[in-house]
Enzyme design. Structure first.
Site, short mmCIF file in Angstrom:
data_model
loop_
_atom_site.label_atom_id
_atom_site.label_comp_id
_atom_site.label_asym_id
_atom_site.label_seq_id
_atom_site.Cartn_x
_atom_site.Cartn_y
_atom_site.Cartn_z
N GLY A 1 45.39 36.37 42.70
CA GLY A 1 44.84 37.73 42.74
C GLY A 1 43.64 37.85 43.64
CG LEU B 1 39.20 34.35 42.37
CD1 LEU B 1 39.46 33.44 41.18
CD2 LEU B 1 37.77 34.16 42.86
CD GLU C 1 39.40 35.17 37.13
OE1 GLU C 1 39.49 36.26 36.53
OE2 GLU C 1 39.75 35.03 38.31
#
Length: 107
Positions: free
Chosen positions: A8, A10, A79
């Protein structure tokens, strides 16, 4: 070093790649999940979220990195893995997009 599968924000070219420190780590290449998984995009940030229901959805493609323990800890903070509404880190099997040896990686 731990292997981390990024699917995603990152990934290279996405907002958290530099902020998450990913440029410090060796990108092992483009990989896909061996199993299919549901992937949803939601929330106020439109963040992708891989749902831990192997065998449903589609194969998910992204990048795999070799990350040291400090980097894994930093990613856990980004996260929010310690929070009940944060991501949960799991180990899955991924395969190079161009074919090759399967490996386990954190997702």
């Amino acid at each position: 070093m731990q292997r981390v599968f990024i699917y995603g924000t990152l990934k290279k070219g996405f907002p958290y790649h530099a902020n998450g420190g990913m440029e410090l780590y060796d990108c092992l290449g483009r990989f896909g999940t061996v199993q299919s998984y549901p992937l949803v995009v939601g929330g106020c940030w439109y963040s992708p979220c891989l749902i831990d229901e192997a065998g449903h959805g589609n194969r998910v493609y992204g990048e795999t990195y070799a990350v040291d323990e400090d980097g894994v800890h930093s990613l856990d903070l980004i996260e929010s893995t310690a929070k009940t509404n944060g991501y949960r880190r799991i180990q899955i099997e991924v395969a190079p997009e161009t074919g090759g040896t399967l490996m386990k990686a954190w997702a």
